[in-house]
Scaffold this active site. Structure first.
Site, PDB file in Angstrom:
ATOM      1  N   GLU A 111     116.987   1.233  23.644  1.00 15.49           N
ATOM      2  CA  GLU A 111     115.759   1.310  23.098  1.00 15.49           C
ATOM      3  C   GLU A 111     115.141   2.473  23.266  1.00 15.49           C
ATOM      4  OE1 GLU A 111     113.517  -2.140  24.143  1.00 15.49           O
ATOM      5  OE2 GLU A 111     114.652  -3.451  23.292  1.00 15.49           O
ATOM      6  N   GLU A 145     120.474  -7.728  22.272  1.00 15.07           N
ATOM      7  CA  GLU A 145     119.274  -8.447  22.765  1.00 15.07           C
ATOM      8  C   GLU A 145     118.752  -9.322  21.933  1.00 15.07           C
ATOM      9  OE1 GLU A 145     116.377  -6.407  25.367  1.00 15.07           O
ATOM     10  OE2 GLU A 145     117.979  -5.177  26.135  1.00 15.07           O
TER      11      GLU A 145
HETATM   12  C1  BGP Z   1     113.617  -4.812  25.815  1.00 18.13           C
HETATM   13  C2  BGP Z   1     114.251  -4.525  27.267  1.00 18.13           C
HETATM   14  C3  BGP Z   1     114.676  -5.308  27.976  1.00 18.13           C
HETATM   15  C4  BGP Z   1     114.024  -6.419  28.252  1.00 18.13           C
HETATM   16  C5  BGP Z   1     113.405  -7.129  27.034  1.00 18.13           C
HETATM   17  C6  BGP Z   1     112.330  -8.198  27.122  1.00 18.13           C
HETATM   18  O1  BGP Z   1     112.643  -4.208  25.310  1.00 18.13           O
HETATM   19  O2  BGP Z   1     115.396  -3.600  26.424  1.00 18.13           O
HETATM   20  O3  BGP Z   1     114.941  -4.596  29.227  1.00 18.13           O
HETATM   21  O4  BGP Z   1     113.014  -6.070  29.283  1.00 18.13           O
HETATM   22  O5  BGP Z   1     112.983  -5.970  26.038  1.00 18.13           O
HETATM   23  O6  BGP Z   1     111.274  -7.490  27.372  1.00 18.13           O
HETATM   24  P1  BGP Z   1     110.144  -8.113  28.397  1.00 18.13           P
HETATM   25  O7  BGP Z   1     110.934  -7.962  29.629  1.00 18.13           O
HETATM   26  O8  BGP Z   1     108.944  -7.190  28.362  1.00 18.13           O
HETATM   27  O9  BGP Z   1     109.937  -9.340  28.027  1.00 18.13           O
END
Ligand code: BGP
Length: 470
Positions: free
Chosen positions: A165, A368
């Site tokens: 990201e 993801e």
């Molecule tokens: C993405 C990241 C992850 C993860 C996910 C969920 O942006 O790559 O590391 O955290 O989001 O987000 P959150 O944990 O804020 O719910």
């Protein structure tokens, strides 16, 4: 398009799931690991720090065995830079190398392909203290880190992801605890950091191909299509602005080595273009990804901004969206939301897959996608998470439609394999197939439990995506 028949998932489709080092490992200063920016940041109030997380560092065997039980073909995890090189540059920590050797070997033992993210939000604190990505030196520092990883793990790791990201790092660094902007022109500094990351990424991709025969490498930005709030032509221009700023800048660079023209014009308008050194554009053109990894949670919706509004911040995913004179965040009345207020848009997933593929024509892997929720462990040791199953089912259906559209999709790694600490909403926001018995601050026994979604995903994998029923 309503199809008479859907194409099946490819036979070698990579089903799996993801984690990241700083969110899952714990042992954050153990066995010689140096602190990362995540260890020294002020954690959001009411949320756990990152010292223990899911304690994957000490439970990795059990965790990978559970992944194998689900039938994973691939496990996406990240390597903590400061576990390998505690100061970011210089001495290598043998215990860090040993830990990742163990993880990789454990995966291979279970026939799980390791998919390694090189950098997931956790810059070594020692480098950050010197100015982090704002300095030109950061390029060589990252390439050196890449070289150490290729030397130590390249014999077994054939799938690599560069930077998780990078767009979120650039657009919302303060939300994820990575921002280190000091200058009076913060936008320029953010895009200078971004430029250094882009050059570093291109060099790391070229080096990967040089050092590891047969290896495949790609970027891993967060890509989601931005809709226009209406068919007003001005709203469409706004959506193009935001698509370019949020999405295409990163993939145009990774794939074509060229700055997106709309973003460049936007930066010129703000006196925020990065300084580019002679030779940079050649380096950028020389890094060739083999595939595109991307994270998808939801789409965004925007409308025309006449420049007069006060910048309104929306939900978490929308924080970076409003920018007077460029784009205005809008709600999408067609979408439902998660318990944490994130919009749910499976159809937008298909359109994002279609759009990325038609622009870049490279195989895609989803690195993801998932639903954060307040899961509950029942007294008899169960976790009933039908909402997660429904979310994932709807997204997998859309992957199959995209495959039928002719999009080359090579794998799916939902977030997350196991419960871990959310980027900024703590332990209570759970994403995993595997429940970890701890609370926000009470570490309990850290025992692992299979959620209902665990059994469901196992069936999905064994049927290669054909059986999505409960
Ligand atoms: C993405 C990241 C992850 C993860 C996910 C969920 O942006 O790559 O590391 O955290 O989001 O987000 P959150 O944990 O804020 O719910």
């Amino acid at each position: 398009m309503i199809y008479k028949k859907l194409k099946p998932f490819p036979q070698d489709f990579l089903w799996g799931a993801s984690t990241s080092a700083y969110q899952v490992e714990g042992a954050n200063l153990e066995d010689g690991k140096g602190p990362s920016v995540q260890d020294v940041k002020k954690v959001p109030e009411g949320t756990s720090d990152l010292t223990v997380c899911a304690d994957h560092y000490h439970h990795y065997k059990e965790d990978i065995a559970l992944m194998a039980e689900m039938g994973f073909k691939v496990y996406r995890f990240s390597i903590s830079w400061s576990r390998i090189i505690p100061e970011g540059v210089g001495a290598v920590n043998p215990k860090g190398i040993e830990f990742y050797n163990n993880i990789i070997d454990e995966c291979i033992k279970h026939n799980i392909i390791p998919l390694v993210t090189m950098f997931h939000f956790d810059l070594p604190a020692a480098l950050d203290a010197k100015g982090g990505w704002s300095r030109r030196e950061s390029i060589d520092e990252f390439v050196n880190f890449a070289k150490v990883m290729y030397e130590n793990f390249g014999d077994r790791v054939k799938y690599w992801l560069t930077i998780n990201e990078q767009n979120v790092l650039t657009l919302m660094g303060e939300v994820i605890g990575t921002s280190n902007i000091k200058s009076s022109n913060p936008k320029k500094e953010a895009y200078q950091q971004n430029h250094h990351m882009l050059v570093a990424q291109a060099k790391a991709m070229a080096l990967c191909h040089e050092m590891i025969p047969g290896a495949k490498i790609g970027p891993a930005p967060n890509i989601s299509l931005t809709y226009a709030a209406s068919c007003k032509p001005e709203d469409v221009i706004a959506s193009q602005n935001f698509n370019a700023i949020r999405n295409w800048l990163y993939l145009d660079m990774a794939v074509y080595g060229k700055y997106n023209n709309i973003v460049w014009a936007y930066l010129e308008n703000l006196d925020a273009t990065p300084d580019i050194e002679p030779g940079d554009m050649e380096i950028l053109a020389s890094g060739k990804p083999d595939f595109i990894g991307f994270n998808y949670y939801s789409t965004a919706t925007v409308e025309y901004s006449d420049g007069s509004e006060v910048n309104e911040k929306g939900g978490d995913q929308q924080k970076a969206m409003g920018e007077p004179g460029v784009v205005k965040a809008a709600a999408n009345p067609n979408l439902q939301k998660t318990q944490f207020g994130w919009e749910i848009d499976p159809v937008g997933f298909r359109s994002t897959l279609r759009e990325i593929y038609s622009r870049y024509r490279l195989p895609l892997i989803i690195t993801e996608n998932g639903l954060g929720a307040y899961d509950k462990l029942t007294e008899d040791g169960k976790i009933h998470d039908p909402y997660r199953i429904e979310y994932l089912r709807k997204h997998i259906e859309q992957i199959q439609l995209a495959i039928t559209d002719g999009v080359e999709v090579m794998g799916y790694c939902p977030w997350s394999a196991i419960d871990l600490i959310s980027t900024h909403e703590g332990m209570v926001k759970r994403y995993g197939f595997i429940y970890v018995n701890r609370d926000e601050f009470d570490l309990k026994d850290l025992a692992r439990y299979r959620k209902d979604s665990f059994y469901w995903y196992k069936k999905v994998i064994v049927s290669n995506g054909e059986d999505l029923t409960d």
